[in-house]
Design an enzyme around this catalytic site. Structure first.
Site, PDB file in Angstrom:
ATOM      1  N   GLY A   1       0.823  -1.258  -0.028  1.00  5.61           N
ATOM      2  CA  GLY A   1       0.206  -0.114   0.043  1.00  5.61           C
ATOM      3  C   GLY A   1       0.852   1.174   0.015  1.00  5.61           C
ATOM      4  N   CYS A   2       0.489   2.236   0.795  1.00  8.16           N
ATOM      5  CA  CYS A   2       1.178   3.508   0.914  1.00  8.16           C
ATOM      6  C   CYS A   2       2.553   3.291   1.312  1.00  8.16           C
ATOM      7  CB  CYS A   2       0.451   4.581   1.686  1.00  8.16           C
ATOM      8  SG  CYS A   2       1.538   6.166   1.865  1.00  8.16           S
ATOM      9  N   PHE A   3       3.549   3.773   0.548  1.00 15.47           N
ATOM     10  CA  PHE A   3       4.970   3.593   0.893  1.00 15.47           C
ATOM     11  C   PHE A   3       5.477   4.010   2.026  1.00 15.47           C
ATOM     12  CE2 PHE A   3       6.316   5.542  -3.673  1.00 15.47           C
ATOM     13  CZ  PHE A   3       5.918   6.726  -3.291  1.00 15.47           C
TER      14      PHE A   3
ATOM     15  N   VAL B   1       5.315   2.013   5.400  1.00 15.12           N
ATOM     16  CA  VAL B   1       5.866   0.857   4.953  1.00 15.12           C
ATOM     17  C   VAL B   1       7.572   0.981   5.019  1.00 15.12           C
ATOM     18  CG1 VAL B   1       6.349  -1.217   3.437  1.00 15.12           C
ATOM     19  CG2 VAL B   1       4.222  -0.036   3.474  1.00 15.12           C
TER      20      VAL B   1
ATOM     21  N   CYS C   1       0.228   7.733   7.383  1.00 11.14           N
ATOM     22  CA  CYS C   1       0.201   6.822   6.565  1.00 11.14           C
ATOM     23  C   CYS C   1      -0.156   5.642   7.087  1.00 11.14           C
ATOM     24  CB  CYS C   1       1.652   6.513   5.536  1.00 11.14           C
ATOM     25  SG  CYS C   1       1.617   5.448   4.336  1.00 11.14           S
TER      26      CYS C   1
END
Length: 217
Positions: free
Chosen positions: A55-57, A60, A204
């Site tokens: 998903g949203c980096f 992550v 995020c």
């Protein structure tokens, strides 16, 4: 009362994808703002790489740079067709890429299986082309390795976790697993690199299922 629903995202084909072909989006990147390591190498002898999409980096990348044994991270795009894509192009859904974190690690300190398991626990790998409210093919779950042996090891962990999720009422895992070369990973713009270190109040979220993977740390 009428209800209106956005159409489900559809993966672009190679013929439909943006052609790209420009220069590299991020040339001569600065060292990692947290780890101090080079973003594009040279790598130390024995270091290995894996490319992970959850998903949203932004979040992550932060999750992985905090793990013992991880010696480098960056964010970028992979899994699609357009060379040297921009963030805007990737978000259009017309490149085929997903948001990716490159993880450089020391396999004597942390295993490939541990990296995969941490990612599985941090997102919902059954959601297809979305994570939470982030919708689009660029948010799909993915693990890419440099060779078939690595991909087989990833698949073993993912398949086992899929069985665990089914026991808890979840659907099929949709995680993409493949082999790419380093040249098929394209760095994102400097703005996105180590975003949550540069912007501590940035947001995020992870979209965890809450189900442990069962890989020993």
């Amino acid at each position: 009362m009428a209800w209106f629903f956005a159409p489900e995202p559809v993966m672009v084909t190679a013929d439909e994808a943006l052609k790209g072909g420009r220069h590299t989006v991020l040339e001569n990147p600065a060292p990692h703002t947290v780890l101090g390591t080079p973003v594009t190498g040279p790598w130390k002898e024995g270091q290995q790489r894996i490319w992970i999409g959850l998903g949203c980096f932004w979040g992550v990348e932060q999750m992985y740079w905090q793990m013992d044994g991880v010696e480098g991270t960056s964010v970028g795009y992979a899994g699609g067709f357009t060379p040297n894509p921009t963030y805007r192009e990737v978000c259009s859904g017309r490149t085929g890429h997903t948001e990716i974190v490159e993880v450089v690690y020391d396999p004597s300190k942390i295993s490939l299986e541990q990296l995969v398991a941490r990612g599985l626990e941090a997102h919902d790998p059954t959601q297809g082309f979305r994570q939470g409210n982030d919708v689009g093919t660029q948010y799909r779950s993915a693990y890419y390795t440099e060779n078939e042996e690595g991909a087989a090891r990833v698949k073993a962990v993912v398949d086992a976790y899929g069985e665990t999720l089914k026991q808890h009422g979840f659907g099929e895992i949709t995680t993409e697993i493949g082999v790419i070369s380093p040249s098929e990973y394209f760095l994102a713009e400097d703005y996105h690199q180590q975003y949550l270190d540069k912007n501590p109040d940035g947001y995020c979220p992870h979209h965890s299922t809450g189900i442990p993977c069962g890989v020993e740390a």
